[in-house]
Design a protein around this motif. Structure first.
Motif, PDB file in Angstrom:
ATOM      1  N   PHE A  84     -12.809  21.516 -31.295  1.00  0.00           N
ATOM      2  CA  PHE A  84     -13.019  21.451 -29.854  1.00  0.00           C
ATOM      3  C   PHE A  84     -11.761  21.705 -29.034  1.00  0.00           C
ATOM      4  O   PHE A  84     -11.840  21.799 -27.804  1.00  0.00           O
ATOM      5  CB  PHE A  84     -13.607  20.079 -29.482  1.00  0.00           C
ATOM      6  N   LEU A  85     -10.611  21.809 -29.696  1.00  0.00           N
ATOM      7  CA  LEU A  85      -9.361  22.057 -28.967  1.00  0.00           C
ATOM      8  C   LEU A  85      -9.417  23.335 -28.113  1.00  0.00           C
ATOM      9  O   LEU A  85      -9.053  23.314 -26.927  1.00  0.00           O
ATOM     10  CB  LEU A  85      -8.179  22.119 -29.941  1.00  0.00           C
ATOM     11  N   PRO A  86      -9.859  24.476 -28.680  1.00  0.00           N
ATOM     12  CA  PRO A  86      -9.910  25.707 -27.863  1.00  0.00           C
ATOM     13  C   PRO A  86     -10.875  25.610 -26.696  1.00  0.00           C
ATOM     14  O   PRO A  86     -10.686  26.276 -25.679  1.00  0.00           O
ATOM     15  CB  PRO A  86     -10.368  26.774 -28.863  1.00  0.00           C
ATOM     16  N   VAL A  87     -11.917  24.769 -26.852  1.00  0.00           N
ATOM     17  CA  VAL A  87     -12.901  24.617 -25.779  1.00  0.00           C
ATOM     18  C   VAL A  87     -12.265  23.967 -24.555  1.00  0.00           C
ATOM     19  O   VAL A  87     -12.389  24.452 -23.426  1.00  0.00           O
ATOM     20  CB  VAL A  87     -14.105  23.783 -26.254  1.00  0.00           C
ATOM     21  N   VAL A  88     -11.554  22.875 -24.772  1.00  0.00           N
ATOM     22  CA  VAL A  88     -10.899  22.156 -23.666  1.00  0.00           C
ATOM     23  C   VAL A  88      -9.813  23.027 -23.033  1.00  0.00           C
ATOM     24  O   VAL A  88      -9.746  23.175 -21.805  1.00  0.00           O
ATOM     25  CB  VAL A  88     -10.293  20.832 -24.159  1.00  0.00           C
ATOM     26  N   ALA A  89      -8.955  23.615 -23.878  1.00  0.00           N
ATOM     27  CA  ALA A  89      -7.869  24.447 -23.361  1.00  0.00           C
ATOM     28  C   ALA A  89      -8.402  25.673 -22.630  1.00  0.00           C
ATOM     29  O   ALA A  89      -7.876  26.070 -21.585  1.00  0.00           O
ATOM     30  CB  ALA A  89      -6.956  24.868 -24.508  1.00  0.00           C
ATOM     31  N   GLY A  90      -9.477  26.264 -23.176  1.00  0.00           N
ATOM     32  CA  GLY A  90     -10.047  27.458 -22.554  1.00  0.00           C
ATOM     33  C   GLY A  90     -10.639  27.188 -21.189  1.00  0.00           C
ATOM     34  O   GLY A  90     -10.422  27.943 -20.235  1.00  0.00           O
ATOM     35  N   GLN A  91     -11.385  26.078 -21.071  1.00  0.00           N
ATOM     36  CA  GLN A  91     -12.005  25.757 -19.788  1.00  0.00           C
ATOM     37  C   GLN A  91     -10.958  25.384 -18.731  1.00  0.00           C
ATOM     38  O   GLN A  91     -11.074  25.781 -17.574  1.00  0.00           O
ATOM     39  CB  GLN A  91     -13.008  24.606 -19.968  1.00  0.00           C
ATOM     40  N   SER A  92      -9.956  24.619 -19.128  1.00  0.00           N
ATOM     41  CA  SER A  92      -8.906  24.276 -18.172  1.00  0.00           C
ATOM     42  C   SER A  92      -8.120  25.523 -17.771  1.00  0.00           C
ATOM     43  O   SER A  92      -7.723  25.681 -16.610  1.00  0.00           O
ATOM     44  CB  SER A  92      -7.963  23.221 -18.760  1.00  0.00           C
ATOM     45  N   GLY A  93      -7.918  26.449 -18.735  1.00  0.00           N
ATOM     46  CA  GLY A  93      -7.223  27.697 -18.422  1.00  0.00           C
ATOM     47  C   GLY A  93      -7.994  28.543 -17.428  1.00  0.00           C
ATOM     48  O   GLY A  93      -7.421  29.102 -16.490  1.00  0.00           O
ATOM     49  N   ASN A  94      -9.315  28.633 -17.619  1.00  0.00           N
ATOM     50  CA  ASN A  94     -10.146  29.392 -16.686  1.00  0.00           C
ATOM     51  C   ASN A  94     -10.142  28.763 -15.294  1.00  0.00           C
ATOM     52  O   ASN A  94     -10.093  29.466 -14.275  1.00  0.00           O
ATOM     53  CB  ASN A  94     -11.586  29.477 -17.206  1.00  0.00           C
ATOM     54  N   THR A  95     -10.207  27.438 -15.255  1.00  0.00           N
ATOM     55  CA  THR A  95     -10.171  26.739 -13.963  1.00  0.00           C
ATOM     56  C   THR A  95      -8.857  27.015 -13.235  1.00  0.00           C
ATOM     57  O   THR A  95      -8.844  27.297 -12.029  1.00  0.00           O
ATOM     58  CB  THR A  95     -10.330  25.217 -14.178  1.00  0.00           C
ATOM     59  N   SER A 110       5.346  35.548 -12.389  1.00  0.00           N
ATOM     60  CA  SER A 110       5.531  34.474 -13.370  1.00  0.00           C
ATOM     61  C   SER A 110       4.534  33.325 -13.270  1.00  0.00           C
ATOM     62  O   SER A 110       4.557  32.426 -14.108  1.00  0.00           O
ATOM     63  CB  SER A 110       6.956  33.910 -13.225  1.00  0.00           C
ATOM     64  N   SER A 111       3.652  33.349 -12.292  1.00  0.00           N
ATOM     65  CA  SER A 111       2.705  32.239 -12.121  1.00  0.00           C
ATOM     66  C   SER A 111       1.811  32.045 -13.333  1.00  0.00           C
ATOM     67  O   SER A 111       1.561  30.921 -13.762  1.00  0.00           O
ATOM     68  CB  SER A 111       1.835  32.464 -10.880  1.00  0.00           C
ATOM     69  N   SER A 112       1.301  33.155 -13.881  1.00  0.00           N
ATOM     70  CA  SER A 112       0.326  33.036 -14.972  1.00  0.00           C
ATOM     71  C   SER A 112       0.937  32.395 -16.217  1.00  0.00           C
ATOM     72  O   SER A 112       0.275  31.609 -16.900  1.00  0.00           O
ATOM     73  CB  SER A 112      -0.246  34.416 -15.323  1.00  0.00           C
ATOM     74  N   ILE A 113       2.202  32.716 -16.510  1.00  0.00           N
ATOM     75  CA  ILE A 113       2.852  32.134 -17.693  1.00  0.00           C
ATOM     76  C   ILE A 113       3.068  30.635 -17.510  1.00  0.00           C
ATOM     77  O   ILE A 113       2.802  29.834 -18.407  1.00  0.00           O
ATOM     78  CB  ILE A 113       4.187  32.846 -17.975  1.00  0.00           C
ATOM     79  N   VAL A 114       3.545  30.253 -16.330  1.00  0.00           N
ATOM     80  CA  VAL A 114       3.749  28.828 -16.047  1.00  0.00           C
ATOM     81  C   VAL A 114       2.423  28.087 -16.099  1.00  0.00           C
ATOM     82  O   VAL A 114       2.316  27.010 -16.693  1.00  0.00           O
ATOM     83  CB  VAL A 114       4.417  28.633 -14.669  1.00  0.00           C
ATOM     84  N   VAL A 116       1.040  24.963 -18.620  1.00  0.00           N
ATOM     85  CA  VAL A 116       0.580  23.672 -18.088  1.00  0.00           C
ATOM     86  C   VAL A 116      -0.836  23.363 -18.559  1.00  0.00           C
ATOM     87  O   VAL A 116      -1.121  22.249 -19.027  1.00  0.00           O
ATOM     88  CB  VAL A 116       0.640  23.670 -16.543  1.00  0.00           C
ATOM     89  N   THR A 117      -1.737  24.346 -18.459  1.00  0.00           N
ATOM     90  CA  THR A 117      -3.140  24.087 -18.822  1.00  0.00           C
ATOM     91  C   THR A 117      -3.301  23.838 -20.323  1.00  0.00           C
ATOM     92  O   THR A 117      -4.091  22.981 -20.731  1.00  0.00           O
ATOM     93  CB  THR A 117      -4.036  25.266 -18.387  1.00  0.00           C
ATOM     94  N   GLY A 175      -3.003  25.417 -10.568  1.00  0.00           N
ATOM     95  CA  GLY A 175      -3.274  26.779 -10.107  1.00  0.00           C
ATOM     96  C   GLY A 175      -2.979  26.969  -8.638  1.00  0.00           C
ATOM     97  O   GLY A 175      -2.628  28.072  -8.195  1.00  0.00           O
ATOM     98  N   ALA A 176      -3.090  25.887  -7.865  1.00  0.00           N
ATOM     99  CA  ALA A 176      -2.802  25.964  -6.431  1.00  0.00           C
ATOM    100  C   ALA A 176      -1.319  25.841  -6.130  1.00  0.00           C
ATOM    101  O   ALA A 176      -0.775  26.589  -5.313  1.00  0.00           O
ATOM    102  CB  ALA A 176      -3.585  24.879  -5.692  1.00  0.00           C
ATOM    103  N   VAL A 177      -0.641  24.893  -6.788  1.00  0.00           N
ATOM    104  CA  VAL A 177       0.739  24.597  -6.399  1.00  0.00           C
ATOM    105  C   VAL A 177       1.780  25.480  -7.085  1.00  0.00           C
ATOM    106  O   VAL A 177       2.856  25.709  -6.522  1.00  0.00           O
ATOM    107  CB  VAL A 177       1.088  23.111  -6.649  1.00  0.00           C
ATOM    108  N   VAL A 178       1.483  25.993  -8.295  1.00  0.00           N
ATOM    109  CA  VAL A 178       2.489  26.800  -9.007  1.00  0.00           C
ATOM    110  C   VAL A 178       2.923  28.024  -8.199  1.00  0.00           C
ATOM    111  O   VAL A 178       4.119  28.245  -7.988  1.00  0.00           O
ATOM    112  CB  VAL A 178       1.978  27.208 -10.409  1.00  0.00           C
TER     113      VAL A 178
END
Length: 435
Positions: A300-311, A404-408, A412-413, A387-390
């Motif tokens: 389930f690790l990729p599921v949590v990381a993937g959804q937070s990354g998309n958000t 550089s926003s996407s890498i940071v 974080v996600t 995603g808003a503050v970076v």
């Protein structure tokens, strides 16, 4: 109390209570009279008056405004609106006025007034004259005679909120009755957004007989005019360059750039991304014992990381667009962040319900289903906030958010997704019967 004082007092009360209607009347007054009334009303009413006056009148009023009137109005006025108003005045007067404001406010307004060389707004002339739809022909002619500019071939009509309504050709004004209002003569006109590529302005000029091209913001507020001579001068600088280069764009990687050029641009960021990936992997390593005891957690690790990354990516895209189009500025970071946190929480709850049901049937463990649901909500809230503050933080410190926003954000996600899921599983594992 003398009669003149009584009249002035009544006029002041009328302006204070019916500012919108009074602004239309004030627009026909002299600059000295308008300034006299601005001194007598509150800063809030003063803001509405300035925003409601036609462009040429606004410029004269601001340039002649005393410091005691200018400072309270522009310290409280929204930076976008302040930039729109101050763009009307000359560069020398602009610098003098900005020095009166606080450093933070001055910086914020300057950011709103700057356009990249590739944008249509970079080419526009903000020194323009506009009219209201209720202006009569004789009023227009009187003002045009005062200006004395023989190059004016058409005028632009705006609403009381500054929205572009259309244009009126001078010949139509000349042959109309003096009592005719502009709203009866106005016709639609082409316009371009300030942050649109400059080459779009060229295309519009090439399509037809467009002499002056209005530049508007995303809310259709008129910001300035791109004049045909401006484009001609720009193209003559280097006829062999493409349109983007002619407007001062930097030479970035293209589809047919050399491999070494592409490597030079991409490799440093790939190395940085590699370092952040190892950082995220180290978080998983901390919980190695937990994963060893309950191996299904790794599924389930990729599921949590993937959804937070998309958000986070969704919040990042919206924020980046807002910064690029000048919809928001750095001082509004908390307002943007609150909105994305709320969106992340609501979406997180909805996604968590679905995920927990799937996790329960997959693992036959109510504890794992509960942990993944909680971690999904937590990680998506953090991702929305990030995603808003970076990009806003990067913008505030003078860095390019697009680079550089996407890498940071990915770092974080990933870290927060792994940490929330494995951390909750470790802390609550025994209580929920996971171990």
């Amino acid at each position: 109390m003398e009669l003149a004082e009584i009249k002035h007092s009544l006029a002041r009360e009328y302006i204070q209570q019916f500012t919108h209607e009074a602004t239309t009347i004030l627009d026909s007054f002299s600059v000295e009279e308008i300034l006299k009334y601005l001194q007598a009303v509150t800063p809030e009413a003063g803001e509405e008056i300035l925003l409601g006056l036609t462009t040429g009148t606004t410029a004269n009023v601001i340039e002649n405004m005393s410091d005691s009137v200018f400072i309270p109005i522009f310290e409280s006025l929204d930076s976008n609106k302040a930039a729109k108003l101050l763009s009307r005045i000359s560069a020398s007067n602009l610098n003098n006025k900005l020095t009166l404001l606080s450093k933070a406010r001055s910086k914020s307004i300057k950011e709103m007034m700057e356009y990249p060389p590739t944008a249509a707004g970079y080419l526009m002339d903000t020194q323009i004259i506009t009219f209201n739809p209720d202006n009569k022909v004789d009023e227009v002619l009187s003002k045009l005679r005062t200006i004395g500019d023989r190059k004016i071939l058409n005028i632009h009509v705006t609403s009381n909120k500054g929205e572009l309504l259309g244009k009126v050709f001078i010949q139509n004004i000349a042959i109309s009755s003096v009592e005719t209002k502009l709203k009866d003569l106005v016709e639609p006109c082409e316009s371009i957004q300030a942050m649109a590529p400059a080459e779009e302005a060229v295309e519009l000029f090439e399509k037809g007989k467009i002499i002056n091209l209005p530049v508007v913001d995303i809310n259709n507020h008129l910001l300035g005019i791109i004049r045909s001579e401006t484009l001609i001068t720009a193209t003559q600088k280097d006829a062999s360059e493409d349109v983007l280069a002619m407007f001062g764009a930097g030479r970035e990687e293209r589809a047919l750039s050399s491999p070494m050029f592409a490597v030079k641009k991409r490799l440093p960021w790939l190395q940085i991304n590699l370092a952040t990936a190892f950082l995220a992997a180290s978080i998983v390593g901390i919980f190695e014992d937990t994963i060893a005891q309950v191996t299904v957690l790794a599924v389930f690790l990729p599921v949590v990381a993937g959804q937070s990354g998309n958000t986070g990516s969704q919040a990042l895209a919206v924020t980046m667009r807002g910064l690029a189009l000048r919809e928001i500025h750095t001082a509004q970071w908390w307002k943007v962040a609150k909105k994305e946190v709320a969106v992340g929480f609501i979406n997180g709850v909805a996604v968590a319900l679905t995920t927990s049901i799937i996790a329960y049937f997959w693992s036959s463990s109510f504890g794992i289903a509960l942990v993944i649901a909680a971690s999904m909500v937590l990680s998506m809230v953090i991702a929305g906030f990030s995603g808003a503050v970076v990009p806003i933080i990067l913008k505030a410190v003078g860095q390019d958010p697009a680079q550089s926003s996407s890498i940071v954000l990915t770092t974080v996600t990933d870290i927060m997704g792994f940490l929330s899921f494995l951390g909750l599983a470790t802390v609550l594992g025994s209580a929920l019967g996971i171990f």
